[in-house]
Design a protein around this motif. Structure first.
Motif, mmCIF file in Angstrom:
data_model
loop_
_atom_site.group_PDB
_atom_site.id
_atom_site.type_symbol
_atom_site.label_atom_id
_atom_site.label_comp_id
_atom_site.label_asym_id
_atom_site.label_seq_id
_atom_site.Cartn_x
_atom_site.Cartn_y
_atom_site.Cartn_z
ATOM 1 N N ARG A 171 58.853 44.243 -21.126
ATOM 2 C CA ARG A 171 57.688 44.045 -20.009
ATOM 3 C C ARG A 171 58.264 45.210 -18.776
ATOM 4 N NH1 ARG A 171 53.741 40.899 -18.429
ATOM 5 N NH2 ARG A 171 53.241 41.037 -20.867
ATOM 6 N N TYR A 172 59.488 45.159 -18.318
ATOM 7 C CA TYR A 172 59.748 45.864 -17.011
ATOM 8 C C TYR A 172 60.620 46.841 -17.462
ATOM 9 C CZ TYR A 172 58.089 41.665 -14.657
ATOM 10 O OH TYR A 172 57.420 40.610 -14.503
ATOM 11 N N ARG A 173 60.383 47.614 -18.721
ATOM 12 C CA ARG A 173 60.921 48.719 -19.220
ATOM 13 C C ARG A 173 62.656 49.131 -18.852
ATOM 14 N NH1 ARG A 173 57.721 50.004 -15.446
ATOM 15 N NH2 ARG A 173 59.111 51.593 -14.549
ATOM 16 N N ILE A 174 63.326 47.947 -19.333
ATOM 17 C CA ILE A 174 64.737 48.008 -19.237
ATOM 18 C C ILE A 174 65.209 48.375 -20.460
ATOM 19 C CG2 ILE A 174 66.650 46.659 -18.731
ATOM 20 C CD1 ILE A 174 65.246 47.567 -16.249
ATOM 21 N N VAL A 175 65.972 49.347 -20.712
ATOM 22 C CA VAL A 175 66.760 49.912 -22.028
ATOM 23 C C VAL A 175 68.119 49.879 -22.037
ATOM 24 C CG1 VAL A 175 64.559 51.176 -22.581
ATOM 25 C CG2 VAL A 175 66.434 52.171 -21.513
ATOM 26 N N SER A 176 68.800 49.653 -23.232
ATOM 27 C CA SER A 176 70.153 49.677 -23.302
ATOM 28 C C SER A 176 70.553 51.203 -23.639
ATOM 29 C CB SER A 176 70.570 48.740 -24.452
ATOM 30 O OG SER A 176 70.194 47.325 -24.307
ATOM 31 N N ARG A 177 71.379 51.770 -22.929
ATOM 32 C CA ARG A 177 71.705 52.954 -23.080
ATOM 33 C C ARG A 177 73.509 52.902 -23.560
ATOM 34 N NH1 ARG A 177 69.037 56.436 -17.915
ATOM 35 N NH2 ARG A 177 66.886 56.223 -18.730
ATOM 36 N N HIS A 178 73.453 53.832 -24.589
ATOM 37 C CA HIS A 178 75.010 53.865 -25.093
ATOM 38 C C HIS A 178 75.459 54.900 -24.193
ATOM 39 C CE1 HIS A 178 74.827 51.387 -28.465
ATOM 40 N NE2 HIS A 178 73.505 51.506 -28.515
ATOM 41 N N ILE A 179 76.746 54.651 -23.617
ATOM 42 C CA ILE A 179 77.584 55.651 -22.659
ATOM 43 C C ILE A 179 78.830 55.999 -23.427
ATOM 44 C CG2 ILE A 179 78.550 56.221 -20.396
ATOM 45 C CD1 ILE A 179 75.318 55.639 -20.471
ATOM 46 N N THR A 180 79.075 57.333 -23.621
ATOM 47 C CA THR A 180 80.295 57.687 -24.093
ATOM 48 C C THR A 180 81.136 58.228 -23.027
ATOM 49 O OG1 THR A 180 79.141 58.453 -26.384
ATOM 50 C CG2 THR A 180 81.328 59.353 -25.845
ATOM 51 N N VAL A 181 82.558 57.810 -23.078
ATOM 52 C CA VAL A 181 83.584 58.398 -21.997
ATOM 53 C C VAL A 181 84.667 58.822 -22.618
ATOM 54 C CG1 VAL A 181 84.848 57.516 -20.181
ATOM 55 C CG2 VAL A 181 82.801 56.412 -20.306
ATOM 56 N N SER A 205 59.066 56.132 -17.761
ATOM 57 C CA SER A 205 57.677 55.970 -18.227
ATOM 58 C C SER A 205 57.436 54.588 -17.508
ATOM 59 C CB SER A 205 57.547 56.199 -19.699
ATOM 60 O OG SER A 205 56.263 55.400 -19.977
ATOM 61 N N GLU A 206 56.038 54.725 -16.937
ATOM 62 C CA GLU A 206 55.559 53.378 -16.574
ATOM 63 C C GLU A 206 54.597 52.773 -17.452
ATOM 64 O OE1 GLU A 206 53.623 54.199 -12.819
ATOM 65 O OE2 GLU A 206 55.760 54.508 -11.752
ATOM 66 N N ASP A 207 54.525 53.292 -18.703
ATOM 67 C CA ASP A 207 53.408 52.459 -19.734
ATOM 68 C C ASP A 207 54.289 51.551 -20.565
ATOM 69 O OD1 ASP A 207 51.780 54.741 -19.182
ATOM 70 O OD2 ASP A 207 52.774 55.887 -20.710
ATOM 71 N N GLU A 208 53.617 50.297 -20.232
ATOM 72 C CA GLU A 208 54.120 49.027 -20.856
ATOM 73 C C GLU A 208 54.087 49.079 -22.213
ATOM 74 O OE1 GLU A 208 52.673 45.788 -18.625
ATOM 75 O OE2 GLU A 208 53.767 46.323 -16.718
ATOM 76 N N LEU A 211 63.174 38.410 -10.673
ATOM 77 C CA LEU A 211 64.300 39.145 -11.702
ATOM 78 C C LEU A 211 64.129 40.599 -11.527
ATOM 79 C CD1 LEU A 211 67.081 39.069 -13.368
ATOM 80 C CD2 LEU A 211 65.396 38.744 -15.242
ATOM 81 N N ASN A 212 63.107 41.386 -11.589
ATOM 82 C CA ASN A 212 62.740 42.448 -11.408
ATOM 83 C C ASN A 212 63.208 42.937 -10.215
ATOM 84 O OD1 ASN A 212 61.594 44.937 -12.641
ATOM 85 N ND2 ASN A 212 59.884 44.806 -11.162
#
Length: 215
Positions: free
Chosen positions: A199-209, A49-52, A150-151
Motif C-alpha cells: 500500500r505504501y510502496r515499500i520494497v525490499s532492495r538487495h544491496i551488494t557490498v 512511483s506513486e501508483d498504488e 507507521l508511514n
C-alpha cells in the motif's frame, strides 16, 4: 577462470572504460584469493512511483490471520442500534440481578439471542456504552490510523538515511499500537506487514557490498 586484462583490446577502450576494467579484474582476483569478500543484505526503501495499483486498493487494513483466530466480532459490523437492542434484552432478565438490582442474563442466553455476542467482553462493551454514551472506535478505522502513523515514522527513517528491515518495521508498528492503544489484539502478522508495504510502496532492495580484508 579469472578474466585477464589481456583478453581485451585495451586500445579500443577509453580512459574511463580502462579504469573500470582494471577494477573488475582486481576485484575478481581478490575474491579468488580471499582478499575481497562479497556480502549481500536486504533493506527496505520506498519506490519512486506513486501508483498504488489495483491490488493494493483492495486491502482494508485488516489482519486476516487475526480475524481467523479471534472470537471478537468485526467492530465495523456492530452498530449503536445493535448495542441498544442487546442492552435492553440483557436488562430484561428476571432470574439474575447484579449488585444494584439490575436484571442480567448469562452469556449463553445473550449468544442465543445475538450470535455476535460470544464473550463477557462483548457484554461489558455494550454495558459501558449505555453508561457512558461512548461508542467503541471502529476497528478498521483504528488500523487505518495505525498504518498512517507507521508511514509517517518510516518517512522519518528514510529522511535520515537509516537502514531498516521487516523486523524493525514490525517492532515499530507494535510499539505505535501499544503507545496509541489502537487495537489490543493486533499482532502485526507477516500478511499485514506485506500488505502495508504494498500500500505504501515499500520494497525490499538487495544491496551488494565488497569488503576488502586487507584494508
Amino acid at each position: 577462470e579469472v578474466i585477464s586484462a589481456t583478453t581485451f583490446d585495451r586500445n579500443s577502450l577509453n580512459g574511463s572504460e580502462m579504469k573500470w576494467l582494471d577494477r573488475i579484474v582486481m576485484m575478481i582476483k581478490s575474491a579468488e584469493s580471499g582478499e575481497l569478500r562479497v556480502r549481500e543484505h536486504v533493506q527496505l526503501a520506498r519506490e519512486d512511483s506513486e501508483d498504488e495499483g489495483d491490488s493494493d486498493s483492495e486491502w482494508d487494513y485488516e489482519e486476516e490471520d487475526e480475524e481467523e483466530n479471534t472470537t471478537a466480532p468485526k467492530k465495523k459490523e456492530i452498530t449503536k442500534e445493535m448495542y441498544d437492542e442487546a442492552y435492553a434484552y440483557y436488562r430484561s432478565g428476571k432470574k439474575r440481578t447484579n449488585s444494584i438490582g439490575e436484571g442480567v442474563r448469562t452469556i449463553y442466553d445473550m449468544h442465543k439471542q445475538f450470535s455476535w455476542i460470544k464473550t463477557q467482553d462483548h457484554i461489558d462493551r455494550f454495558v459501558r456504552y449505555n453508561r457512558t454514551g461512548d461508542f467503541p472506535n471502529d476497528r478498521n478505522e483504528e488500523l487505518h490510523k495505525l498504518a498512517e502513523e507507521l508511514n509517517e515514522a518510516v518517512d522519518g527513517i528514510l529522511a535520515e538515511g537509516y537502514e531498516f528491515h521487516d523486523k524493525e518495521l514490525r517492532d515499530m508498528v507494535i510499539a505505535l499500537n501499544d503507545e496509541k492503544h489502537r487495537w489490543p489484539k493486533f499482532r502485526a502478522s507477516k500478511g499485514w506487514i506485506d500488505n502495508w508495504k504494498k500500500r505504501y510502496r515499500i520494497v525490499s532492495r538487495h544491496i551488494t557490498v565488497l569488503v576488502s580484508q586487507k584494508t
